[in-house]
Enzyme design. Structure first.
Site, PDB file in Angstrom:
ATOM      1  CG  HIS A  37      -1.833  -1.069   1.426  1.00  0.00           C
ATOM      2  ND1 HIS A  37      -1.712  -2.015   2.403  1.00  0.00           N
ATOM      3  CD2 HIS A  37      -2.960  -1.374   0.734  1.00  0.00           C
ATOM      4  CE1 HIS A  37      -2.725  -2.870   2.321  1.00  0.00           C
ATOM      5  NE2 HIS A  37      -3.484  -2.514   1.315  1.00  0.00           N
ATOM      6  CE  LYS A 149      -1.923  -9.319  -2.054  1.00  0.00           C
ATOM      7  NZ  LYS A 149      -3.184 -10.133  -2.036  1.00  0.00           N
TER       8      LYS A 149
END
Ligand code: PAF
Length: 281
Positions: A37, A149
């Protein structure tokens, strides 16, 4: 950095930015942030005048019996990490703020969401598309950042942006891995030490496939069988799927050529993990 919990307050804060001609980057997250993130936030920082990180564990994308209630949450830690990665605003609404109680409208798609994770998580992408649409409408960003991902999520959102004429650039950033290869995920915190060790089989199977393709192997079925064989060799791993697909259409490919996504989902104990590799062949 501001912590904002209502849509109204966020819209007002952003109105000023827009009036001053500033560009806005949005990083949608469900919190419990990790380096994956943070790489998105840093990228957004480089490319925009203002950076908004949303932190919202979205109930509509979790199915019955999934981990909505136990999904890890730590807003204080997340806020601190957002600050040090360069965010200007963290938007962390409660579920009651995000969805009006009698909300009956969803955003959905055919085809692209039926495969891969969509096959084992019916309704998941409908929840993702709905909340992402709401975030896009609330923030009205110039750019939105997502991690590779969740490769199917990126494909679905790109398609939704195209089909529904959102004027937003979707930016995808590479998977960030632990030193031993495990793809970073908030769900890795569920893994017991033995399971954490066992989970390495996922990236190992993908790296093996990558090597074989780099070495000239072009048979999709052959590569898929090798991935399945490797994952099945780990007693704690239960394969959900291993697929070799076209990176945009997500349809299976027999001959490995063009933009290829090799995607897997595996249960390690009770934890469902996903990982993938993209290749231009
Ligand atoms: O990738 C996630 O964390 C979520 O699916 C998203 C995009 C924040 C929507 O809830």
């Amino acid at each position: 950095m501001k912590l904002i919990q209502t849509k109204q307050e966020l819209k007002e804060a952003l109105k000023g930015e827009r009036q001053r001609g500033k560009t806005v980057g949005l990083v949608p997250t469900m919190g419990y942030l990790h380096e994956g993130h943070l790489s998105l936030i840093r990228k957004a920082r480089q490319e925009n005048d203002s950076v908004v990180v949303s932190i919202f564990v979205n109930p509509t994308q979790f199915g019955e019996g999934e981990d909505y209630n136990t999904y890890p949450r730590d807003l204080d830690r997340d806020t601190e990490q957002c600050r040090s990665a360069g965010a200007d605003m963290v938007f962390a609404p409660g579920a009651g703020e995000m969805y009006v109680e009698d909300s009956i409208t969803y955003v959905d798609m055919n085809g692209l969401t039926d495969r891969l994770c969509g096959a084992s998580r019916p309704g998941h992408f409908r929840g993702v598309m709905t909340v992402v649409t709401k975030l896009f409408n609330i923030v009205r960003p110039d750019r939105a950042y997502f991690g590779q991902k969740d490769a199917q999520q990126v494909a679905v959102i790109r398609r939704m942006v195209r089909d529904l004429d959102f004027n937003i650039q979707i930016i995808e950033a590479p998977i960030v891995r632990e030193e031993d290869g495990l793809a970073m995920s908030s769900r890795n915190t569920y893994l017991q030490p033995r399971e954490r060790e066992a989970a390495l089989v996922i990236s190992q199977a993908l790296f093996l496939a990558e090597q074989q393709i780099a070495g000239g192997e072009r048979r999709g079925d052959f590569i898929r069988d090798k991935i399945i064989e490797k994952i099945s060799s780990q007693p704690l791993a239960r394969l959900d799927y291993a697929e070799i697909v076209d990176a945009a259409a997500l349809t299976p490919i027999r001959v490995i050529k063009g933009s290829v996504l090799i995607a897997v989902a595996v249960k390690i104990g009770r934890t469902r993990l996903i990982d993938n590799i993209k290749m231009e062949v």
